[in-house]
Write an enzyme that holds these catalytic residues in place. Structure first.
Site, PDB file in Angstrom:
ATOM      1  N   HIS A 165       0.859  -1.180   0.000  1.00 28.21           N
ATOM      2  CA  HIS A 165       0.000   0.000   0.000  1.00 28.21           C
ATOM      3  C   HIS A 165       0.895   1.229   0.000  1.00 28.21           C
ATOM      4  O   HIS A 165       1.697   1.433   0.908  1.00 28.21           O
ATOM      5  CB  HIS A 165      -0.926   0.014   1.217  1.00 28.21           C
ATOM      6  CG  HIS A 165      -1.883   1.177   1.224  1.00 28.21           C
ATOM      7  ND1 HIS A 165      -3.158   1.089   0.709  1.00 28.21           N
ATOM      8  CD2 HIS A 165      -1.739   2.451   1.658  1.00 28.21           C
ATOM      9  CE1 HIS A 165      -3.768   2.258   0.838  1.00 28.21           C
ATOM     10  NE2 HIS A 165      -2.923   3.100   1.411  1.00 28.21           N
ATOM     11  N   CYS A 166       0.752   2.053  -1.023  1.00 29.67           N
ATOM     12  CA  CYS A 166       1.610   3.221  -1.190  1.00 29.67           C
ATOM     13  C   CYS A 166       0.871   4.470  -0.730  1.00 29.67           C
ATOM     14  O   CYS A 166      -0.209   4.788  -1.242  1.00 29.67           O
ATOM     15  CB  CYS A 166       2.044   3.375  -2.650  1.00 29.67           C
ATOM     16  SG  CYS A 166       3.137   4.780  -2.942  1.00 29.67           S
ATOM     17  N   VAL A 167       1.453   5.175   0.243  1.00 30.29           N
ATOM     18  CA  VAL A 167       0.809   6.386   0.744  1.00 30.29           C
ATOM     19  C   VAL A 167       0.908   7.527  -0.261  1.00 30.29           C
ATOM     20  O   VAL A 167       0.114   8.469  -0.208  1.00 30.29           O
ATOM     21  CB  VAL A 167       1.449   6.809   2.089  1.00 30.29           C
ATOM     22  CG1 VAL A 167       1.188   5.762   3.153  1.00 30.29           C
ATOM     23  CG2 VAL A 167       2.947   7.070   1.931  1.00 30.29           C
TER      24      VAL A 167
END
Length: 395
Positions: free
Chosen positions: A248-250
């Site tokens: 999951h990439c912020v």
């Protein structure tokens, strides 16, 4: 008759709060009463009060007041102010540019611990691009050392990166959630047949999986999504969905999965090339007669005037961001070369089942690694037809 509220506006017969943070807010009333009575607030009262205020805060709009996203405000306000403050003196620049990464890391760990999604990083990235491009056109181009073709090349690189970013923001490949009204034919897998499922339970076309799954790597049941996950899928606790997950990439506020992994790599690569090219053009203009690397660390005339100081400060800001994104891109390229995802690497470290390679930059689990060429072939076929067997698998 309903009592009117002074902080509300009426649109199309409906009442929409314009500053609803002050309307019937028990947390705010209690906080004010305790402050006036010189009594201490109970534990967690400030957090509840801040959350209630930001949740109720509205801004006027054509179709009625809309909620203000708090995470969008700091980049729009603080970034230009801090960069212009840093351009006043070299020591101020050192202080500001050193504190920004520390503040971002603190905010990242805070939201990660609370398992919250935030738009701060995405809005910061987009606004940083817009503001750097604005400074380049306003402060660097008028000096006359940048050709129109170079401005066009930089603009094309920026547009390509934004297109790739918009594709990376699309569906990463969420597993379809069974409809509640339809009876599910899947049974909760037990230990004796863990990973078994009928044809309706497995989503087809998921790539980065070997032609023949290694023995012992099967599917598992997700109690939250009520579905059987195929191999290499996981449940994202931030998105609340199961996906063929890399991580999951912020920075895009979304998962990176099989459907958007290629676009994610393209966005990172185009950002790196565009940023390095913009930094080079700016340093050639501000620090004449020096190579970009030398000028980055030694540019005597950088603070001779405010325009040069602002351009030089933005160059250092871009260099710090580019270094961070370059590290992310390096890890991604190494993981693709060894056919391992970020999720699998974390699980391997937790269970002590992987090998640290290249100084710990990559964790090789050995489950899906079929060689450099085959691994990249599987990555380039993400989202298309199932990958073909490699020659070494056939032999």
């Amino acid at each position: 008759m309903e009592e009117p509220l002074c902080c509300c506006e009426y649109r199309r017969g409906e009442r929409r709060h314009l500053a609803g943070c002050c309307c019937d807010c028990r947390d705010l009333d209690e906080g004010c009463d305790r402050c006036l009575a010189c009594r201490s607030l109970p534990p967690g009262a400030l957090e509840r009060l801040a959350g209630s205020v930001w949740e109720r805060l509205r801004a006027p709009w054509l179709a009625g007041a809309v909620q203000v996203r708090v995470s969008l405000v700091p980049p729009l306000v603080l970034l230009p102010a801090l960069l212009r403050l840093a351009a006043l003196h070299a020591l101020l620049g050192l202080l500001v540019l050193a504190s920004l990464p520390a503040a971002l890391l603190w905010y990242y760990y805070l939201t990660h611990r609370r398992r919250e999604r935030t738009l701060l990083f995405l809005s910061l990235g987009l606004f940083s691009l817009a503001y750097m491009y604005y400074v380049f056109l306003r402060e660097v181009v008028p000096r006359g050392h940048v050709d129109p073709s170079q401005v066009l090349a930089l603009t094309c690189g920026l547009i390509l990166m934004l297109l790739a970013l918009s594709r990376a923001k699309a569906d990463p490949g969420y597993l379809p959630v069974p409809l509640p009204e339809k009876p599910s034919h899947q049974a909760l897998p037990s230990k004796s047949f863990r990973g078994s499922s009928d044809g309706n339970g497995e989503a087809k076309g998921y790539a980065r999986v070997a032609a023949e799954e290694p023995e012992g790597v099967g599917k598992d049941w997700c109690a939250r999504c009520q579905l059987v996950r195929p191999a290499r899928a996981g449940h994202c606790r931030l998105c609340g969905r199961c996906v063929k997950l890399d991580h999951h990439c912020v920075w895009i506020n979304s998962c990176v999965g099989e459907q958007n992994h290629q676009a994610f790599i393209l966005a990172l690569s185009s950002f790196m090339l565009t940023s390095v090219y913009g930094i080079t053009l700016t340093l050639h203009t501000v620090c004449r007669g020096r190579t970009p690397f030398v000028a980055l660390f030694y540019c005597p005339g950088a603070y001779s005037d405010y325009s040069s100081a602002l351009s030089f400060t933005c160059v250092w800001y871009c260099a710090i961001v580019t270094a961070g994104m370059g590290y992310i891109l390096l890890i991604q390229l190494l993981n693709i070369s060894y056919n391992v995802t970020e999720r699998e690497a974390r699980l391997a470290l937790r269970d002590n089942t992987g090998r640290r390679l290249l100084g710990g930059l990559v964790i090789d689990t050995g489950q899906y690694n079929r060689g450099f060429l085959c691994n990249w072939g599987q990555f380039l076929s993400l989202g298309s037809s199932p990958p073909q067997r490699c020659a070494e698998d056939i032999v």
